[in-house]
Design a protein around this motif. Structure first.
Motif, short mmCIF file in Angstrom:
data_model
loop_
_atom_site.label_atom_id
_atom_site.label_comp_id
_atom_site.label_asym_id
_atom_site.label_seq_id
_atom_site.Cartn_x
_atom_site.Cartn_y
_atom_site.Cartn_z
N TRP A 201 2.12 -4.31 2.97
CA TRP A 201 3.22 -5.21 3.27
C TRP A 201 3.83 -4.85 4.63
CZ3 TRP A 201 4.47 -9.44 0.43
CH2 TRP A 201 4.02 -9.51 -0.90
N ASP A 202 4.50 -5.82 5.24
CA ASP A 202 5.25 -5.51 6.45
C ASP A 202 6.51 -4.74 6.06
OD1 ASP A 202 6.86 -7.45 5.31
OD2 ASP A 202 6.55 -8.93 6.89
N ASP A 203 7.20 -4.17 7.05
CA ASP A 203 8.34 -3.30 6.78
C ASP A 203 9.44 -3.94 5.94
OD1 ASP A 203 7.13 -1.18 8.00
OD2 ASP A 203 8.23 -1.33 9.89
N PRO A 204 9.83 -5.21 6.21
CA PRO A 204 10.91 -5.78 5.39
C PRO A 204 10.55 -5.90 3.91
CG PRO A 204 10.63 -7.03 7.42
CD PRO A 204 9.47 -6.09 7.33
N ASN A 205 9.25 -5.89 3.56
CA ASN A 205 8.82 -6.03 2.17
C ASN A 205 8.26 -4.73 1.60
OD1 ASN A 205 9.08 -8.98 1.30
ND2 ASN A 205 8.14 -9.17 3.32
N MET A 206 8.48 -3.63 2.29
CA MET A 206 7.98 -2.35 1.81
C MET A 206 8.53 -2.05 0.42
SD MET A 206 5.95 0.00 2.99
CE MET A 206 6.10 -0.09 4.79
N GLY A 207 7.66 -1.59 -0.46
CA GLY A 207 8.07 -1.28 -1.83
C GLY A 207 7.52 -2.24 -2.85
N ARG A 208 6.97 -3.36 -2.40
CA ARG A 208 6.37 -4.31 -3.33
C ARG A 208 4.97 -3.82 -3.74
NH1 ARG A 208 9.16 -9.00 -3.90
NH2 ARG A 208 10.74 -9.47 -2.32
N ALA A 209 4.47 -4.35 -4.82
CA ALA A 209 3.15 -3.97 -5.32
C ALA A 209 2.07 -4.38 -4.33
CB ALA A 209 2.90 -4.63 -6.67
N THR A 210 1.08 -3.53 -4.16
CA THR A 210 -0.05 -3.78 -3.26
C THR A 210 -1.36 -3.76 -4.05
OG1 THR A 210 -0.35 -1.42 -2.85
CG2 THR A 210 1.14 -2.63 -1.35
N LYS A 211 -2.42 -4.09 -3.36
CA LYS A 211 -3.75 -4.02 -3.96
C LYS A 211 -4.04 -2.60 -4.44
CE LYS A 211 -8.64 -5.02 -2.97
NZ LYS A 211 -9.57 -5.69 -2.04
N GLY A 212 -3.72 -1.62 -3.62
CA GLY A 212 -3.96 -0.23 -4.00
C GLY A 212 -3.18 0.17 -5.22
N ALA A 213 -1.93 -0.28 -5.33
CA ALA A 213 -1.11 0.04 -6.50
C ALA A 213 -1.72 -0.56 -7.76
CB ALA A 213 0.31 -0.47 -6.30
N ALA A 214 -2.19 -1.81 -7.67
CA ALA A 214 -2.80 -2.47 -8.83
C ALA A 214 -4.08 -1.75 -9.25
CB ALA A 214 -3.08 -3.93 -8.51
N LYS A 215 -4.90 -1.36 -8.27
CA LYS A 215 -6.13 -0.66 -8.60
C LYS A 215 -5.86 0.71 -9.20
CE LYS A 215 -9.68 -2.72 -5.66
NZ LYS A 215 -10.74 -2.64 -6.69
N ALA A 216 -4.87 1.41 -8.68
CA ALA A 216 -4.54 2.73 -9.21
C ALA A 216 -3.99 2.63 -10.63
CB ALA A 216 -3.53 3.42 -8.30
N ASP A 236 -12.49 4.16 -6.38
CA ASP A 236 -13.40 4.20 -5.23
C ASP A 236 -12.75 3.54 -4.01
OD1 ASP A 236 -15.53 5.56 -6.34
OD2 ASP A 236 -16.62 3.76 -6.93
N TRP A 237 -12.11 2.41 -4.22
CA TRP A 237 -11.53 1.65 -3.09
C TRP A 237 -10.48 2.48 -2.37
CZ3 TRP A 237 -6.74 -0.38 -1.65
CH2 TRP A 237 -6.78 -1.35 -0.64
N LEU A 238 -9.70 3.26 -3.12
CA LEU A 238 -8.63 4.05 -2.50
C LEU A 238 -9.14 5.35 -1.88
CD1 LEU A 238 -7.23 2.78 -5.43
CD2 LEU A 238 -5.25 3.67 -4.22
N VAL A 239 -10.22 5.90 -2.42
CA VAL A 239 -10.64 7.24 -2.02
C VAL A 239 -11.80 7.22 -1.03
CG1 VAL A 239 -11.48 9.47 -2.87
CG2 VAL A 239 -9.83 8.17 -4.22
N VAL A 240 -12.79 6.36 -1.26
CA VAL A 240 -13.96 6.35 -0.38
C VAL A 240 -14.25 4.95 0.17
CG1 VAL A 240 -15.04 8.32 -1.50
CG2 VAL A 240 -15.54 6.02 -2.35
N GLY A 241 -13.46 3.96 -0.21
CA GLY A 241 -13.70 2.59 0.21
C GLY A 241 -12.77 2.13 1.31
N ASP A 242 -12.64 0.81 1.43
CA ASP A 242 -11.84 0.22 2.51
C ASP A 242 -10.37 0.61 2.44
OD1 ASP A 242 -14.15 -0.98 3.40
OD2 ASP A 242 -13.72 -2.94 2.49
N GLY A 243 -9.86 0.89 1.24
CA GLY A 243 -8.45 1.22 1.10
C GLY A 243 -8.09 2.61 1.58
N LYS A 244 -9.08 3.42 1.83
CA LYS A 244 -8.83 4.80 2.26
C LYS A 244 -7.98 4.87 3.52
CE LYS A 244 -11.38 8.99 3.56
NZ LYS A 244 -12.71 9.59 3.80
N GLN A 245 -8.09 3.85 4.37
CA GLN A 245 -7.36 3.85 5.64
C GLN A 245 -5.85 3.85 5.46
OE1 GLN A 245 -7.58 -0.07 7.72
NE2 GLN A 245 -8.72 -0.74 5.90
#
Length: 521
Positions: A201-216, A236-245
């Protein structure tokens, strides 16, 4: 800085007024301060406000403001309660004489379903509001994430309970569903949400649910059901996949629990607390959005000292030395104890003191208090409005869970590197796991047992221990309870086959003919 606050909800109510003395036209006047279902749910702004009402349920004493930590932290082997409020302390000791104990049972049940009701409003009304489809899907995905989060707690605490997916009415009597069915609903919601949520999310919306949060969160749900390959696939997405960034570990472990470095790269999902409003717990614009746990866990004279740490954790921390021969600094971050000044003689900024005080030998004796998330680092006492965000899911948790899933899928050798990332954090600076415990090798059982301790030393007092104990079958087997008794005498009161879940509030059972009390309560 808090970038988004989920303010007090719009209360939706429909009132029908009739009179034999007055004209209906005179009574048919809308109150602009009390919108009805018919007048609300018309615009994108209405959709956002309805969603914020669901987020707002995080700021209730029964959820992540206060009482949930008594269940997840103090009832586990990591903590205990010596509260003078006997019923509160007994509720952490598996002595359930009153199934309607509000603060330990009924309020959790009520407010979890209240949060679900608010998400159901969003999921019912928002699809009919005309606005950009992608933005609408993001709102619906957040609502599904929040609904899944609460059903996760219901499955974990009570196991069998109703599943409510429509807007409920006061006279509804929903049917009891099985734990497996509730987990299936969690999976359905999170699988729908995960690819519709933004990666960031952009800074004004920081704290909302993200793709990484849902996957975790989905990985946690799979792991609790022992669906290990599925859990690993999500991680996998969070640790070795695209979400790692988007994720990593910050150098200083301690700063994960202060209000100075919030929403950093280690945060996967974070509940946004603030001391901006110092009101009460009601649904109004001045209601408190502060973190209240600190008031209940702080030492006497500073807080209420209702919750304390178990001393075995101190011994476990001190079993290993860092690479430069010192004690594990996580001990200094997580626990107040009398001998801290001896164990950390070079600690900076008076960190071995207690809210800038010397140890109170008369009142505190040899007690061990929970320090994690306390605000000792900038003030001299606690209140009900601590500003620290609660890190609901940290990346360190993700890495350790990923290592666990690798071990569970016969990839033990590959799991070491993710444990080592946590152990070798600059501020922790422990040797690699294989160097410290060469006897483990690729033995599944030895690795699993050590990983259980690694999770406690990294994640203690973060409301994950009860979930972990249950996943590891330590709450459902006599051997597990016997192990826990060696660390926590409260488990002498634990009955296998009973205390691994809570009794359903008796008032709910009495008022719903489709609801049976959890056996053998």
């Amino acid at each position: 800085m808090k970038n988004i606050k989920f303010y007090i909800p719009i209360l939706i109510a429909a009132f029908v007024m009739t009179s034999t003395r007055c004209s209906e036209d005179l009574l048919d006047i809308e109150n602009p301060n009390t919108p009805t279902v018919e007048s609300f749910w018309k615009t994108e702004q209405d959709a956002e406000m309805g969603l914020n009402a669901a987020y707002n349920m995080f700021y209730k004493p029964s959820t992540w403001t206060r009482w949930i930590y008594f269940r997840y932290d103090l009832t586990s082997d990591e903590g205990h309660s010596t509260s003078p409020w006997g019923e509160l302390a007994d509720w952490t000791r598996f002595k359930y004489s009153n199934y309607n104990f509000w603060d330990g049972n009924n309020w959790h049940w009520r407010d979890f379903y209240k949060a679900i009701f608010r998400t159901n409003q969003v999921l019912t009304y928002v699809p009919a509001i005309p606005f950009d489809e992608a933005r609408r899907d993001r709102i619906l995905a957040q609502a599904r994430f929040i609904r899944a989060l609460y059903y996760f707690q219901i499955a974990l605490l009570w196991e069998d309970a109703p599943i409510v997916l429509e807007i409920s009415k006061p006279d509804d009597q929903p049917e009891q569903r099985t734990e497996a069915e509730i987990w299936a609903q969690v999976e359905e919601d999170l699988n729908w949400a995960k690819d519709r949520l933004p990666e960031k999310w952009d800074d004004p919306n920081m704290g909302r649910a993200t793709k990484g949060a849902a996957k975790a969160l989905l990985a946690r749900a799979y792991a609790q059901q022992k669906k290990y390959p599925e859990a690993k696939a999500e991680l996998d997405w969070l640790v070795v996949g695209d979400g790692k960034q988007y994720y990593g570990l910050i150098d200083n472990y301690r700063e994960n629990f202060t209000h100075n470095f919030e929403n950093n790269i280690e945060s996967v999902f974070e509940i946004q607390f603030s001391d901006r409003n110092k009101g009460n717990d009601s649904d109004n614009l001045s209601a408190s959005m502060g973190f209240q746990r600190t008031q209940f866990f702080a030492p006497g004279g500073i807080g209420w000292q209702d919750g304390k740490a178990r001393a075995w954790l101190i011994d476990e921390y001190k079993k290993e030395k860092t690479k430069d021969g010192k004690n594990d600094s996580r001990l200094l971050t997580n626990i107040f104890y009398k001998q801290a000044y001896k164990d950390f003689p070079d600690a900076a900024n008076n960190d071995t003191l207690v809210y800038n005080r010397q140890w109170n030998n008369v009142d505190w004796g040899n007690e061990t208090f929970i320090k994690k998330y306390s605000t000792y680092y900038y003030r001299d006492r606690e209140d009900y409005h601590a500003p620290n965000n609660f890190r609901f899911i940290r990346y360190a948790d993700v890495l350790l869970l990923y290592a666990e899933m690798l071990n569970e899928t016969n990839q033990t050798a590959d799991a070491y590197q993710y444990v080592n990332m946590v152990r070798e954090r600059p501020s922790t600076n422990l040797p690699r796991l294989e160097d410290a415990y060469p006897e483990i090798g690729t033995d599944y059982n030895l690795f699993k047992k050590r990983l259980q301790m690694e999770r406690s030393l990294e994640l203690c007092f973060e409301a994950v221990r009860w979930m972990d104990l249950k996943r590891w079958d330590l709450l459902t087997t006599q051997a597990g309870i016997d192990e826990l008794r060696t660390r926590d005498i409260d488990f002498n009161n634990f009955t296998v086959g009973r205390n691994h879940r809570l009794p359903i509030p008796q008032v709910e059972v009495d008022n719903n003919e489709h609801l049976d009390q959890n056996n053998p309560y």
